[in-house]
Design a protein around this motif. Structure first.
Motif, short mmCIF file in Angstrom:
data_model
loop_
_atom_site.label_atom_id
_atom_site.label_comp_id
_atom_site.label_asym_id
_atom_site.label_seq_id
_atom_site.Cartn_x
_atom_site.Cartn_y
_atom_site.Cartn_z
N ASP A 90 0.83 -1.22 0.00
CA ASP A 90 0.00 0.00 0.00
C ASP A 90 0.86 1.26 0.00
O ASP A 90 0.52 2.26 -0.64
CB ASP A 90 -0.94 0.01 1.21
N SER A 91 1.99 1.22 0.71
CA SER A 91 2.90 2.37 0.72
C SER A 91 3.51 2.59 -0.66
O SER A 91 3.63 3.72 -1.13
CB SER A 91 4.02 2.16 1.74
N LYS A 92 3.87 1.49 -1.31
CA LYS A 92 4.48 1.59 -2.64
C LYS A 92 3.54 2.23 -3.66
O LYS A 92 3.99 2.87 -4.60
CB LYS A 92 4.93 0.21 -3.12
N VAL A 93 2.24 2.05 -3.46
CA VAL A 93 1.25 2.63 -4.37
C VAL A 93 0.86 4.04 -3.93
O VAL A 93 0.85 4.98 -4.74
CB VAL A 93 -0.02 1.74 -4.45
N ASN A 94 0.52 4.22 -2.67
CA ASN A 94 -0.06 5.48 -2.22
C ASN A 94 0.94 6.61 -1.99
O ASN A 94 0.59 7.77 -2.17
CB ASN A 94 -0.90 5.25 -0.97
N VAL A 95 2.17 6.29 -1.60
CA VAL A 95 3.14 7.37 -1.37
C VAL A 95 3.48 8.12 -2.66
O VAL A 95 3.44 9.35 -2.69
CB VAL A 95 4.40 6.86 -0.62
N ARG A 135 -1.46 1.09 10.94
CA ARG A 135 -1.32 0.62 9.56
C ARG A 135 -0.51 1.63 8.77
O ARG A 135 -0.48 2.80 9.11
CB ARG A 135 -2.69 0.44 8.92
N VAL A 136 0.08 1.13 7.71
CA VAL A 136 0.84 2.03 6.84
C VAL A 136 0.38 1.84 5.40
O VAL A 136 -0.08 0.76 5.04
CB VAL A 136 2.36 1.79 6.98
N PRO A 137 0.48 2.90 4.61
CA PRO A 137 0.95 4.23 5.01
C PRO A 137 -0.12 4.97 5.81
O PRO A 137 -1.31 4.69 5.69
CB PRO A 137 1.20 4.93 3.68
N THR A 153 -5.42 6.57 6.53
CA THR A 153 -4.72 5.37 7.00
C THR A 153 -4.85 4.24 6.01
O THR A 153 -5.96 3.87 5.63
CB THR A 153 -5.27 4.94 8.38
N GLU A 154 -3.74 3.73 5.58
CA GLU A 154 -3.58 2.60 4.66
C GLU A 154 -4.02 2.94 3.24
O GLU A 154 -3.23 2.84 2.31
CB GLU A 154 -4.30 1.36 5.18
N GLY A 155 -5.25 3.34 3.06
CA GLY A 155 -5.73 3.72 1.74
C GLY A 155 -6.86 4.71 1.89
O GLY A 155 -7.47 4.83 2.96
N PRO A 156 -7.17 5.44 0.84
CA PRO A 156 -8.23 6.45 0.92
C PRO A 156 -9.63 5.83 0.95
O PRO A 156 -9.82 4.72 0.46
CB PRO A 156 -8.03 7.27 -0.34
N LYS A 157 -10.56 6.57 1.52
CA LYS A 157 -11.97 6.15 1.50
C LYS A 157 -12.56 6.44 0.13
O LYS A 157 -13.38 5.68 -0.37
CB LYS A 157 -12.75 6.88 2.59
N THR A 158 -12.17 7.58 -0.46
CA THR A 158 -12.63 7.94 -1.81
C THR A 158 -11.41 7.91 -2.73
O THR A 158 -11.12 6.90 -3.35
CB THR A 158 -13.31 9.32 -1.83
#
Length: 172
Positions: A90-95, A135-137, A153-158
């Motif tokens: 998730d960090s590799k995608v969202n950061v 959780r990360v990110p 936290t971790e991923g967006p809601k939207t």
């Protein structure tokens, strides 16, 4: 002589307390080399395991233009702390995507803190103590006085930019 000793002692203390930036360790929990503690964007985007996804995802991500227009009206002198793991999918995608948003907003680099954690979601020297990282990110937005406005936290809601806009709207 006392003066020289005091100066030497002060410099030594500063060096001991200074934290290594972009520190690499072998994480037993994940069985691989990772970054830990405070990092720079350059350190993260060039870390081999992270780099393979950072550049292409950053280039491919297109934040919603209407949301960015609204965000630009609200962004002032806030600070953002990003707690992530170089081992975390998730960090590799969202950061990288989050950095694309920050760049489009012309968000000041000096107002972003980037902290890498190990497989147990811990950093050294207590630098994330009190942040309640589960959780990360985790992207945490603070006002200029240091009060937390909100977090993703971790991923967006939207979407990342949509969730960020919702956080910024809470301060208004």
């Amino acid at each position: 002589m006392k003066y020289l000793f005091s100066i030497t002692l002060t410099i030594l203390a500063m060096n001991v307390s200074a934290q290594e930036i972009n520190k690499k360790i072998h994480d037993e929990a994940k069985g691989k080399d990772i970054l830990i503690n405070k990092c720079t964007r350059e350190g993260v985007s060039s870390f081999p395991e992270f780099k393979e996804m950072f550049e292409p995802l950053y280039a491919a991500y297109t934040p919603d233009a209407a949301t960015l227009i609204e965000l630009k009206k609200l962004v002032k002198d806030e600070k953002i702390t990003i707690v992530f793991g170089t081992w975390c999918g998730d960090s590799k995608v969202n950061v990288p995507n989050f950095y694309k948003i920050l760049d489009d907003l012309h968000f000041k680099e000096k107002n972003v803190s980037l902290i890498a954690v190990d497989g147990h979601k811990k950093a050294e020297n207590g630098i994330i103590d009190g942040l309640d990282i589960t959780r990360v990110p985790t992207f945490i937005v603070f006002d200029k006085k240091g009060k937390e406005l909100g977090r993703i936290t971790e991923g967006p809601k939207t979407t990342l930019e949509g969730d960020l806009l919702a956080i910024f709207k809470t301060k208004s």
